[in-house]
Structure formats: C-alpha cells, structure tokens
Write an enzyme that holds these catalytic residues in place. Structure first.
Site, short mmCIF file in Angstrom:
data_model
loop_
_atom_site.label_atom_id
_atom_site.label_comp_id
_atom_site.label_asym_id
_atom_site.label_seq_id
_atom_site.Cartn_x
_atom_site.Cartn_y
_atom_site.Cartn_z
CB ALA C 44 -0.94 0.00 1.21
NE ARG C 330 -8.00 -18.15 4.62
CZ ARG C 330 -7.27 -17.16 4.12
NH1 ARG C 330 -7.28 -15.98 4.70
NH2 ARG C 330 -6.55 -17.35 3.04
CG HIS C 401 -3.25 -14.90 7.91
ND1 HIS C 401 -1.92 -14.93 7.57
CD2 HIS C 401 -3.93 -14.80 6.75
CE1 HIS C 401 -1.81 -14.84 6.25
NE2 HIS C 401 -3.01 -14.75 5.73
CD GLU C 425 -3.01 -6.61 7.90
OE1 GLU C 425 -1.97 -6.77 7.24
OE2 GLU C 425 -3.32 -7.33 8.87
#
Lengths: 228, 261, 637
Positions: C44, C330, C401, C425
């Site tokens: 990013a 998941r 994660h 993120e």
C-alpha cells in the site's frame, strides 16, 4: 571516447579482458605444445631445432609474438588490478571462514596459481627464449641453433624438472577454472553447451599440462645420454 | 516435539559472537554460554534466548537483523560457523534450526563482511547499497495507469518461469558475504536477467545494465571471478546463469548503445 | 462524532466514476509544491509513494526496515484476486464485489468494496507492465487459479511468492522515483507520533533506529500504510516488527479506530513447539484440498499417529460438515480445531495441534503427484519441524493472520483527522468482518495505485500550496512528548523484558479475544490487560540508551501500544453482541455452532474515539447500508 575507457575500467570490462586474453593464451598453449612435441622425436634434436629456428625467424610468427606478449601483459595486469580491488572490497576479514564447504580451492586461488605460473614463466623465458633469441647457442648439424641440447641439459637437473612439473600442476588448476570461467565471463552460457564447455575445459587442462609435464619427465627419466 | 521427536534433548552451546558498538567502533568476538536450547528452536530463537538472558543480566542484547522469520523478507543475515546463513544449504538464517547442531558445540556468529555493507551494530549491517543499485535502473519505467491489458503481452511460459526464478532473489546479501571478492554480481544479475528476459524490460535494456553495473562498481563491491560461492550459499537458489546473462547484456549494451559516457 | 463517510450518490457501478469526476484536481504546476508523507513501504505504501511521485508530488517515504523491499507484504503466498474473467467462468466485477461483501459477513461498505472490485483489473495490468512475472499458461497468457473456496478462478499468482513479486514491482516503481528525486526515502526510521496542526495532519515524529535521533518531518498530508496489528497476540504469522504504533499514535491524536476486534485466524499454520516460539508460519490453505484433518477419538492418546487405527480417529470436519468436509471456511476450520484441542484431544507434545493427513491422497495418487502439488510446502514444513509429511501426518494449528479492523476511513481513505489517510491493512475499509483469500494484496495495491492518487488530490486542492515547515510549536511539542516517553521507558529499570510483557499480553488476547470469545472471558481479559499495563510501566527492564541501535527499546514502545490496543479490542469484542466473520462470540451461535449475526442491531462499523488517558473510548457507529446485496446466513452443513 570516454566510453571505451569507462567500459574497460568497469568490473565487467576488466573481466572481459582477462577472459579474452586467457582464452587467447589457451590457443597459444596448444600451438606451443604441438610444436614442442618435436622434442620426443628421436633424431638428436634436429627436428626440434628446425622448428625453433622457424619460430625464431619467421616474420609472421615474430609479429604474432608481440600479440602474445600483449596477451600476457593484459591478462596479468587486469587480473592483478581486479585482485587488488577484490581484496579491498573486504577489509575486515572473517574470524571464522570455511569456504572449502562451498567452492573448490583452485577457483579461489587463481591469483596465487597465476603468480606461480608467472614466476615459472620468468625462469622458463630466461632459460630458453632469451638464450635462444639473444644468447649464443652452438649450431647443430643443420646449422640451426642447438636449443635441443640446452633443453636436454636443463631437464637432466632434478630441481629444474620439479619446477616444471609443479608449474604444470599449477597451470592445470588455473586452466580448469580459467577455461570455463572465460566462457562464463563472456556470457557464452547456455543450458545445452555449458556442461560441454566444462568437460572440454577439464580435458584441455589435463591434456595440455600433462603434455608439457611429460617433456621434462621424459628427458629426466627416459632419455639416454646424448651421443655427440 | 512439540512434534514427534521426544528424544530431542536440550543442548548447551558456546557462542562466539561479534560485538561492535557502532559503525566506527572496534569490534571483537565475545563468548557466551546458552543453556537448555531445544533442537526445535530456530537459530534466531536461540539468539532470542541469549538476548533475554543478557537483558536480565543488565547487559546489552546482541543486535541482529530479522523480520519475517519465514525466509522471504531477506532481513536475516548471519555468518555462522564460517558460512553465510550457516551450514544448511538453501536456507536463510531464520529457517535454520538448532537440530542442525549438537550439544556442546561452539558456534561462531559474525556479520556479513564487505566494505559496501558497513556494520550498524553487532551483527546488523547496512545493505542500502543494494537499494541504490536498484534505483540505478532495476525497474521498468511505467507510470501508474495506462498499462495495456495484462494479456496483451503474451510471454512464453519457459521465459516467464526463468524470469520468475531470477526475480525470487530476496536481497539478503549472502552472495556478497560468501564471495571471496565480496562481489554483488549474483544480486545484480538476478534483477538484470529478470528484466532482460521479459518483453517489458526490452525498452530500457541497454541503459539498465550500464547504469546498474556502474552503480555496483561505485558501491565498492568486488568483481566476480566465477568461483560460485554466491550461488552455493544463495538461500533461494539464484543461478550463476544469471551472471553470464548479465555479462552478455553488458558487453552488447556497451558495444551498441548510444551512450558515449 | 463520526464525519460523513462521503459515499457518492448514484448507482453502485457509477459511484467511483462519478466521484473521480467530482473530486477537485490539483493544477499540474502546483503539484510539486505539495509534500506528502507516507509511512510504510509495503504494497500500500510503496504503490502510493510511486504513484503520487509520478503525479508530481514531493513524497517522503518512511520505513523502519533497512529497505522498502522487506515489508511483510512480501510474505503473502497465495495470490491476488482480480475480476478479469480471463477464464470465461462467469466472474465479473459484481461477483467479486458480492463475494467480498458476503465473505466479510456483511460488515463492509458496499461502495468501497465495489470500487475495489472495479480497480482490481487495473492492478494486474499495472503489475504486468512493471515486469511482475505472474504464472503463465503455455500459450503465454496469464494463468489463474481458484483460491480460498471461490467458485471462480480469479486469482493471479507467482508460484507461492505472489506477495514478494508484487512488492518488488511496487518497490521498483518506488526506486525509480527515488532515483528521480521525487521520493525521499527514510529507511530505518520509525514513526513515533503524528503532528496535528490546527486539526490537520501536518507531519510526523520519527526515530532513526541506528542513531536514535528524533526527527520531525512536515507535509501537507500524511498517509499511513503501516499494515496490521496481528502481533497484539504476540504469536501470529506477521513479521516480528509488525506493530500498531503508527496508527495507534494517530488514534490518540484523533483518528477513530474501527472494528478492532475483527481478526482473521488462519487454520493451517505450523503449531507452536515451545515457549521460545517467536512467530508462526502459515502454510497455504490449498493443503486442505487433499489433506484430511483428524484427532484421536480418545483424550490424551499419545501414540504415534500411524499406529492409531482408522476407527479410533475422528475426522471431525468431515463428520460435522459432510458437504464441505475439510474445505469449510477458515474460521470454521479454526474453531473446530481449537475445540478438539480444548477437549484434550490435541496432538503433539503441547496438545495444541491437529493432524492434517496426506496418507490417503499419497496412496490414491502416489507421492510424485502429491509432491508436484505440495512439494514446496512439504519441504518448508520439514525444514521447520524436522518431520517428513510424506510419512507422518502434518500437525497444524490456527494462528492469527490478518486484522480486518484498522483506522476508520471515509470513501476517500481519509481518517477522522483531515489530511491523514490510511491505506492497506492499516485501514478497516474493505474486508468487513472477514477477508477472502487473495484479497489483501488486491486491497493494498488498489488503495495505493488507484484510489489515493485521486482522493488525496481532492484534499490538497483545498489546501494552500504554501510550504509547511516544522516551525509550528506543535512539532516541538510532539517531539518533546516522544522524547519524554522514551526516557520514561528507559528509566523504569524494572525486572521484566519487553518480550515478556508482549508474551503475557499475547496469552491474554489469544485465550480470551482469539478464535472464540465470551462476555465473561472478555471482562476478565480487560482486567488482566489493565493490570499488565500498570506492571509494564512500573516493572519494564531495558538496557542502554536512546542514542544507539537499541532493539529492546524499539520493542518496548511497540509493546506499550499493543497493550493499549489490546484493551480496545476487548472492549470492541465485548460490545459486539453477535458473531460475524472472524468475531465469534460463543453466546451467539446457531444450533449448528455457526456464527449468528444480528443484522438488526450490529450492521454497523464500530469506530472508537480516544477520549483522553484513563477515560473509556467513545463508540461511534457508522450504519451500513446494503442496497445491492441481500443479507444471508451462511451454512456449510
């Protein structure tokens, strides 16, 4: 024309010179070896002396000789310059270094091997080349300078034979690395042919050096006294 | 184990670690003992144990570079027992595990040594020379936006695969560290090969290799003598083929480019 | 109060186009008069730095690494999604949008997600043009694979190193701008505070990690691209340096923090082997395509797995979810693994692992075939554990994660502080309560290459192009605060190391705010964290000074911020009385143990506002409007 000097003073430029001159010197070795096979002829040195006379007087050979000299000079100078630069790239040495676990010793010792070969060359050149060209050798039966007898007497001395054999061992390792290395430096690399180059390099180094080493050994061990 | 090796006994080790306060200080080897090292630990976790120990004793911990600890970021860089990244082939320091050592071993740990990689402190070195080499030309000059559709440039799979293999270099510097000449040519050639192989790299092909080599020389790395220590110690298996390709690129660029400098 | 989220009016598919037309433009001649600070040089950050510099802005890029190429984006294995529909299998922008919204369990903004799906196609083109060596078919065109249970093949990849190749692409674009002098790169520089002048973000305070020098830097706008905060759990698949300090400092200066409790747990990680464990390693999810997950039926069965007969094994995913079996999402796979271990049926010496067994597929297809598919993963597993997965079943356990939460941003990716942006993120915007596989790389690059270059112009065009200097007293004050905090850390001279505090925090977070949470546990965790925080500030042990490379000191500052964030995460998890995505509250589940959403009461973004030291954070709600998708409850039975 700064691009020329910039190119050939760059790291790869210098390597390229070392590679080209190195491979050129390999070709010299072949010629030299084949010519010197006259030494094995059992004619009291007549053929060898004819050959050496030819090499010493033929104008083409005399011209190429200068190229050979330049080849040596550039090979040695550029290698030396690179060695100095490479040494300077790590001024603090490792306390514990185990390069034998990742590479063969002779590949790492090209400068040392080259220096041994250079020392040998100086002795070799003085004893044979200088004395043949500028010395006063006796004439042989064909009235050529009798280099053969000089070779004979030199190779009857054990320390001289030892020096020659040792030098050939050094040359052999120098060539094993140098031959394939020259191709790599010139970018002549291909998945098909590179393995072949490696094999040829090994064979070349061993055959050439064994050939040269055979000469003093032959004289020392097998050649009877000269009949004058 | 945690896993399946209940026989793995903890080890006691002697560490000989290079300590150096900062770039200008003199360094030296200092000896430490570490106890109860599990064979399941990674090498860096073993150093973590040492550092926690030192901190508790009020001594300064050993500085070392690391980050992802999964072998891809290229941060970790220890010269262990005379080898870049230690004794295991194809492995970064962070992926080296203590089961490769035995109880009672003495382990020497040094930083990468090359004048182009000055020591920051202890085992941490400055590898910004690598960044400057990339800045000299390790890219395709395309601005964001305006790129053609990804499928407009078909690339034969074998070419794409070879370019990828070269592109996997993690810039850890093991090639420089392992090389007798402290040469960076494996690193530089990996980037040059990647872009020389791909159609996207063709436009700047000549200037790229000229500029990157010039910068590499300027940084004070040694020159390659084709020993192959770099490729032998490279944790991601970058091949010597790349150096040959780079040499070829350099020779042809110098011979044919319009650059008169 | 929460500002407007600035979602453009109009039909979903036209919002971004319209918005791009409506945003103000900066005169090309004026662009060089604007400075932009970018913190973080991962996907990013590097993509934004390169793109803004190409436009003409002066960029100052900061990373705590020695090189921008080390950012943790590099470790992403799987791939990057894009709605190219190259495979003719029915993919489209709308389908990628729909899958992302649904995968996020309806807790993301429609408009943002749709834009993400739209620009996804440009990302691939851009990366290809940069020379990113994506996988190719024999015909020379780009290859795709299906990833993370998606019904279409839309994932582009470069073997198992997609993140590395994309990052190196962005890094090369960044390097080019550094060479041009348009980006000034500050490596080994950690942002320790944000400088706010008259309510606007105007600079940052950094510490040079080599010399300890504290510096201030000014700019017309600041972009945080500093990644996620998974390391609040101490053990995660994040890199060791990943931390929350930059966004947390910004939070304390006024940027709201959104949905902090939304954490993604990945089921196939290599389990912890001992207390010394420093991080966890992820193995690609694709392993579940062929591996069978099981534990012994009996508690405490410590036999060699090969000696446990078939009838004494519990293939719990296949048993509970016959339709999806080992391929359940998941979070479902993760929770069930934890449950089996909590029942005392976990394997390995720690008892915190389940088997992932390849014996059947090896028998069926042969070891060669299996090696072609998973060879590199098996190798990695063996390197780390010393066990050969061709002979012994792998042991796996879930690990943290990815963090979906992050700084609240509006449609322009601007935080609640004008002039402060968050990308990748670091922000909360696109993944809702759970992220789809291969979407993290997509979002990081979408924000950096294709969103921020447009939206930041809107802000800068309304900012005078006069130089911003560090002369304003706010800079000196922020710098003094940073110094004071460092001095405080050094002068505690207690007995416990930063790592010990970090481990203690991680333990609390994992136990009570991890895969499954409940109100009682969360309340307990809050008290524990508060206690830990007090202990930290009275019993921390450091050695050395600020004026040197001092990794323990760096770590201490990060741990201090993690402790504060941890408490907010617990607050957030406690207040959200529902289960959704990565947030599973045990009190809210269906009879089949599925997450039970409460769309009536919780279809909002929780944006937390810092109210001052010692005061509870203020909850602001951004109600989510779903006009284009129907909210459904998932079922994998």
């Amino acid at each position: 024309m700064s691009w020329i000097s910039n190119t050939f003073s760059s790291s790869i430029g210098r390597k390229v010179i070392v590679a080209i001159t190195g491979l050129f010197l390999c070709s010299f070795l072949v010629v030299h070896l084949i010519g010197n096979f006259q030494l094995f002829k059992d004619d009291g040195g007549a053929a060898f002396n004819i050959y050496s006379h030819f090499m010493g007087t033929n104008p083409v050979i005399r011209t190429v000789e200068w190229g050979l000299l330049l080849g040596f000079v550039f090979h040695i100078y550029e290698s030396y310059t690179l060695a100095v630069r490479n040494r300077a790239a790590r001024s603090v040495a490792y306390v514990d270094s185990r390069p034998s676990q990742n590479s063969p010793w002779y590949s790492r010792s090209m400068a040392l091997l080259g220096t041994i070969i250079l020392l040998f060359l100086l002795v070799h050149m003085y004893n044979f080349f200088y004395r043949a060209r500028f010395g006063d050798l006796d004439p042989d039966i064909n009235n050529n300078a009798d280099l053969y007898t000089l070779v004979y007497s030199s190779f009857k001395q054990w320390w001289y034979v030892l020096l020659y054999v040792a030098a050939q061992v050094a040359l052999c390792y120098h060539l094993i690395h140098g031959f394939r290395s020259g191709f790599q430096t010139l970018g002549l690399n291909h998945r098909k042919y590179t393995p072949l180059v490696r094999i040829i390099g090994y064979a070349f180094a061993i055959i050439v050096c064994a050939g040269f080493a055979a000469m003093p050994l032959y004289f020392f061990f097998f050649k009877p006294e000269l009949a004058h | 184990m945690a896993g399946s090796n209940p026989n793995a006994k903890p080890m006691n080790l002697t560490l000989k670690v290079w300590r150096q306060k900062n770039r200008n200080a003199e360094g030296q080897i200092v000896e430490y003992q570490v106890k109860d090292i599990s064979p399941e630990m990674s090498f860096l976790e073993m150093l973590d144990v040492l550092n926690e120990d030192l901190l508790h004793k009020g001594e300064e911990p050993v500085a070392f570079d690391h980050d992802c600890r999964e072998g891809i970021c290229g941060s970790c860089n220890l010269f262990i027992n005379g080898r870049a990244h230690g004794p295991e082939k194809g492995t970064t320091t962070c992926q080296l595990h203590m089961r490769k050592f035995s109880d009672g071993d003495t382990i020497t740990i040094e930083p990468w040594r090359a004048n182009a990689f000055p020591v920051n402190r202890d085992l941490s070195v400055d590898r910004s020379a690598f960044d400057r080499i990339i800045q000299a030309g390790g890219y395709v000059s395309v601005n964001t936006g305006g790129a053609p559709d990804g499928n407009e440039i078909p690339i034969p799979k074998p070419v794409a695969d070879r370019a990828f293999e070269a592109a996997t270099c993690i810039a850890c510097g093991a090639c420089v560290a392992a090389c007798k000449n402290a040469s960076a040519m494996l690193f530089v050639s990996a980037k040059i090969s990647q872009l020389a192989l791909l159609p996207q790299g063709q436009v700047e092909r000549k200037t790229r290799v000229e500029n990157m080599i010039a910068q590499m020389d300027k940084e004070g790395f040694g020159a390659c003598t084709n020993i192959g220590q770099c490729a032998a110690e490279c944790p991601v298996g970058i091949s010597l083929e790349n150096i040959a390709l780079m040499n070829r690129e350099f020779i042809s660029a110098k011979a044919t480019s319009n650059n008169l400098a | 109060m929460l500002p407007d989220s600035k979602i453009p009016e109009g039909p979903l598919a036209e919002k971004w186009e319209k918005h791009k037309f409506n945003v103000k433009l900066v005169n090309p001649a004026n662009k060089r008069k604007y400075d932009v600070i970018i913190v973080g040089t991962g996907l990013a950050g590097a993509s934004a730095a390169a793109s803004l510099a190409e436009l003409g802005y002066n960029v100052k890029a900061f990373t705590y690494h020695d090189s921008p190429r080390r950012a943790h984006s590099i470790a992403a294995q799987g791939g990057i999604n894009a709605a190219k529909n190259y495979q003719n299998d029915g993919d489209s922008v709308f389908r990628l949008f729909y899958d992302t919204i649904k995968g996020g369990d309806y807790r993301a903004r429609e408009a943002n997600v749709y834009r993400l799906a739209q620009v996804s196609v440009n990302i691939i083109d851009q990366c290809v043009a940069q020379g990113v060596p994506f996988a190719r078919e024999y015909g020379g065109l780009l290859a795709n694979r299906s990833f993370g249970g998606a019904q279409v093949s839309r994932t582009f990849y470069a073997r198992g190193q997609t993140g590395q190749q994309l990052l190196l692409g962005a890094y090369s674009a960044l390097s080019r701008q550094v060479a041009y002098g348009k980006v000034k790169l500050y490596t080994r520089s950690e942002m320790l505070d944000l400088v706010v002048v008259d309510g606007k973000a105007r600079g940052i305070v950094t510490r040079n990690l080599i010399t300890g020098e504290i510096q201030t830097h000014s700019a017309h706008a600041v972009i945080l691209a500093t990644g996620g905060y998974g390391n609040v759990f101490y053990l995660s698949t994040n890199a060791k340096y990943c931390n929350v300090t930059a966004p947390w400092r910004a939070h304390k200066k006024g940027a709201f923090f959104a949905n902090p409790c939304f954490t993604q747990i990945h089921p196939t990680c290599i389990p912890v082997s001992g207390d010394y464990q420093s991080k966890l390693t992820l193995m690609s999810e694709s392993l579940r395509n062929d591996g069978r997950v099981w534990v012994p039926k009996a508690k405490g069965d410590k036999r060699d797995p090969r000696q446990i007969p078939e009838e004494e094994r519990d293939y719990f995913l296949e048993r509970k979810y016959p339709a999806f079996g080992n391929l359940v999402p998941r979070d479902v796979a993760s929770r069930n693994a934890k449950q089996a271990c909590d029942e005392g049926r976990g394997v390995g010496t720690t008892g915190l692992a389940v088997y992932l067994d390849f014996a059947d597929v090896i028998k069926r297809e042969g070891a060669d075939k299996v090696s072609q598919k998973y060879g590199n993963l098996f190798e990695m597993y063996e390197k780390i554990t010393g066990e050969n997965p061709y002979e012994l079943p792998m042991r796996i356990y879930p690990a943290v994660h990815y963090t979906m939460g992050g700084l609240w941003v509006d449609y322009n990716l601007q935080t609640t502080i004008p002039g402060l942006y968050a990308t990748g993120e670091c922000n909360f915007s696109d993944h809702g309560a759970n992220r789809l596989g291969a979407s993290a790389l997509m979002q990081g690059l979408a924000d950096g290459y294709f969103v921020i270059p447009y939206t930041i112009g809107d802000y800068l065009a309304q900012t005078a192009p006069t130089p911003v200097t560090t002369q304003h007293p706010a800079f000196a004050q922020a710098e003094a605060e940073v110094r004071e905090r460092i001095n405080k850390l050094i002068s505690i001279k207690g007995n416990r190391t930063p790592t010990e505090f970090h481990k203690a925090l991680g333990h609390i977070m994992w136990e009570y705010c991890g895969m499954a949470r409940n109100a009682e546990g969360l309340r307990h965790a809050k008290a524990e964290i508060q206690k830990l925080r007090k202990e930290f500030w009275s019993d921390l042990k450091l050695v050395g000074t600020n004026e040197e490379l001092n990794q323990a000191l760096e770590n201490a500052g990060r741990v201090a911020d993690f402790i504060e964030l941890g408490e907010l995460m617990v607050d957030d998890a406690l207040h959200r009385n529902e289960s959704c995505g990565g947030h599973f509250r045990e009190e809210y589940q269906t009879p089949e143990n599925e997450a039970l959403r409460d769309d009536e009461n919780f279809a909002y973004v929780a944006a937390w506002e810092f109210a001052g030291e010692g005061k509870p954070e203020i909850l602001n709600k951004e109600e989510l409007q779903f006009e284009n998708v129907k909210l459904t409850q998932r079922s994998y039975k």
